[in-house]
Design an enzyme around this catalytic site. Structure first.
Site, PDB file in Angstrom:
ATOM      1  N   CYS A 253      64.356  45.500   0.139  1.00 25.89           N
ATOM      2  CA  CYS A 253      64.313  44.042   0.053  1.00 25.89           C
ATOM      3  C   CYS A 253      64.378  43.414   1.449  1.00 25.89           C
ATOM      4  CB  CYS A 253      65.434  43.556  -0.859  1.00 25.89           C
ATOM      5  SG  CYS A 253      65.283  41.818  -1.357  1.00 25.89           S
ATOM      6  N   HIS A 337      63.799  46.836  -5.703  1.00 28.66           N
ATOM      7  CA  HIS A 337      65.187  47.253  -5.891  1.00 28.66           C
ATOM      8  C   HIS A 337      65.254  48.566  -6.677  1.00 28.66           C
ATOM      9  CE1 HIS A 337      67.780  43.744  -4.673  1.00 28.66           C
ATOM     10  NE2 HIS A 337      66.566  43.218  -4.585  1.00 28.66           N
ATOM     11  N   GLU A 339      67.814  50.359  -7.329  1.00 27.70           N
ATOM     12  CA  GLU A 339      69.006  50.463  -8.186  1.00 27.70           C
ATOM     13  C   GLU A 339      68.768  49.793  -9.531  1.00 27.70           C
ATOM     14  OE1 GLU A 339      69.474  46.272  -7.459  1.00 27.70           O
ATOM     15  OE2 GLU A 339      68.701  47.918  -6.237  1.00 27.70           O
TER      16      GLU A 339
END
Length: 385
Positions: A253, A337, A339
Site C-alpha cells: 500500500c 493488502h 493480509e
C-alpha cells in the site's frame, strides 16, 4: 429541521438528504470516496488508511452482523465519517457484541444514512474523489465547509496515525529466530499478526531512521500501509533509501508507494482510488489472477520505474501498477493488502515469500533473491524458524 435529519453537500454543490447516525456533529468534512466491500465494514472504518476521508459504502445494507472487539484494525478511528444507504436496525451474528451505530457513537465517528449511494458513487466515478461536508448545519454552511476542505493532497497524514511509541508483537512460534521491523505508516492490526506467523515483530514509528532500524539487527523490514500522499512523507523515503541493499524489504500500500519513490519512481493520485475487496490483479510472473483487498488513492507511476526495477502485478480494472521488485536491492512491494482483513486471501502467500528472502539472506550472507511470484508455503499454525 429535525435533529436527526442532515445533509451531505459536496464541493460541487451536489446535495444528498439523509438521517444522521453515530456521533452527531454540526459539520464533518473530508474527502468523499467509495468502498465496494460487501462485508468487513468494521475493519474498513477502523483502518488508519482512511484518515481524512469520508467513506461511502456501495453495498446498500450495512451493520447487519454487528461488531466485535476482535475485528478492530486500530486502537481508534481516523476516518472523518461514513455514508450508507441503510443502517441495519438489528444485527444477528454469534460473534456480535454490539451494533454498528453504537460503535460509531462511542468512537466519535459521525455518519449519515438514507443516502442514494448509487447516485453518489456514480458521481465520484465521473468527477473523482471530491471534498464534502455533512451534518445538521445549514446547506450554505455545509457547502462552504466542503469547498474549504483540502482533501488528502499535500498533507502529511502519516504523522497523525503512526504509533506514538514502538511496540512488539511476539512470534507465533516462540522459538522463531526471525526478527522483523515493521515501519508503521498507519498499520492495521492484522498485518502485525500476519507477520508474527513468521517471526518476532518490532513495530516502529514512521519517522524512525535507517540507522536506528539497522541497529536493531532485523532479518528484514516491512513497510506498512497508511493514508494520504506519499510525497508528503520525505522522511520515510529517506529511511527506505538508507535501508535499500542492506537487508530484505517488503512493502504494501503506502509502503509500496514510498519504496517506489525511494528507487526514483514517481507517484500519482488516482481519480477515485481503489477501495474494496474485489479488485482483480494479474501476477505478471505467473500469469494468474488474484482477487485483492485494496485501499489507496495514490499509486506508483509504472512509466517512471527505473531500469533496474520491474513491475510484477497490474490492476486489471485500470492498468495501474500493483507491484514492483528491485532484485539488486532485495526489495519488493505490492499495492494491495495481502493480509486481507477484510477481503480474499489470494495474496497472502507474499508474507511467505518475504520469509524466504530473509532466510536466504541470513544463511548466505548475500543479497536475497527477490520473489518470482510463485506462492510460498504458509506455516500451519507455526512460523518457520
Amino acid at each position: 429541521m429535525n435533529p436527526t435529519e442532515g445533509q451531505l453537500v459536496l464541493a460541487d454543490g451536489s446535495t444528498f438528504e439523509g438521517d444522521l447516525i453515530g456521533a452527531h456533529v454540526p459539520i464533518s468534512t473530508g474527502e468523499v470516496v467509495f468502498n465496494t466491500c460487501l462485508t468487513g465494514y468494521q475493519e474498513v472504518i477502523t483502518d488508519p488508511s482512511y484518515a481524512g476521508q469520508i467513506i461511502t459504502f456501495t453495498y446498500p445494507h450495512i451493520g447487519n452482523y454487528g461488531i466485535n472487539a476482535a475485528d478492530f484494525e486500530s486502537v481508534g478511528t481516523f476516518c472523518r465519517g461514513v455514508v450508507v444507504r441503510d443502517l441495519a436496525r438489528r444485527h444477528s451474528n454469534f460473534r456480535a457484541q454490539a451494533d454498528l451505530g453504537s460503535m460509531l457513537f462511542q468512537q466519535g465517528v459521525p455518519g449519515i444514512a438514507g443516502i442514494d449511494t448509487r447516485r453518489l458513487t456514480r458521481l465520484i466515478r465521473d468527477t473523482g474523489a471530491i471534498p464534502g461536508a455533512f451534518g445538521s448545519a445549514s446547506h450554505d454552511e455545509l457547502f462552504a465547509a466542503a469547498q474549504a476542505e483540502p482533501g488528502t493532497d499535500g498533507i502529511d497524514l502519516v504523522r497523525r496515525v503512526t504509533t506514538p511509541v514502538g511496540y512488539s508483537v511476539p512470534a507465533v512460534d516462540p522459538d522463531s529466530r526471525r526478527r522483523i521491523v515493521a515501519v508503521d505508516f498507519g498499520m492495521k492490526r492484522n498485518i502485525a499478526l500476519s507477520l508474527a506467523k513468521y517471526g518476532h515483530v518490532d513495530v516502529v514509528r514512521a519517522d524512525t531512521s535507517a540507522a536506528d532500524i539497522l541497529a536493531m539487527d532485523p532479518a528484514g523490514v516491512f513497510l506498512s500501509n497508511g493514508p494520504g500522499d506519499p510525497v508528503m512523507s520525505p522522511y520515510a523515503v529517506e529511511t527506505i533509501e538508507g535501508l535499500l541493499g542492506e537487508l530484505p524489504i517488503f512493502g504494501i500500500c503506502l509502503g509500496h508507494q514510498l519504496l517506489g519513490r525511494a528507487i526514483g519512481a514517481d507517484t500519482v493520485k488516482l481519480p477515485f482510488g481503489h477501495h474494496g475487496a474485489n479488485h482483480p490483479v494479474k501476477n505478471l510472473d505467473t500469469d494468474k489472477i488474484e482477487i485483492t483487498s485494496q485501499n489507496h488513492n495514490f499509486a506508483v507511476d509504472a512509466g517512471s520505474l527505473p531500469a533496474d526495477a520491474e513491475m510484477t502485478h497490474v490492476n486489471l480494472n485500470d492498468g495501474v501498477c500493483e507491484g514492483l521488485k528491485v532484485a539488486s536491492e532485495q526489495a519488493f512491494s505490492v499495492q494491495h493488502h495481502p493480509e486481507a482483513n477484510p477481503g480474499p486471501h489470494d495474496a497472502n502467500y507474499l508474507f511467505g515469500q518475504f520469509a524466504e528472502m530473509m532466510d536466504h539472506a541470513a544463511s548466505n550472507g548475500k543479497p536475497a533473491p527477490v520473489p518470482n511470484g510463485k506462492p510460498a508455503p504458509v506455516p500451519n499454525g507455526k512460523a518457520a524458524r
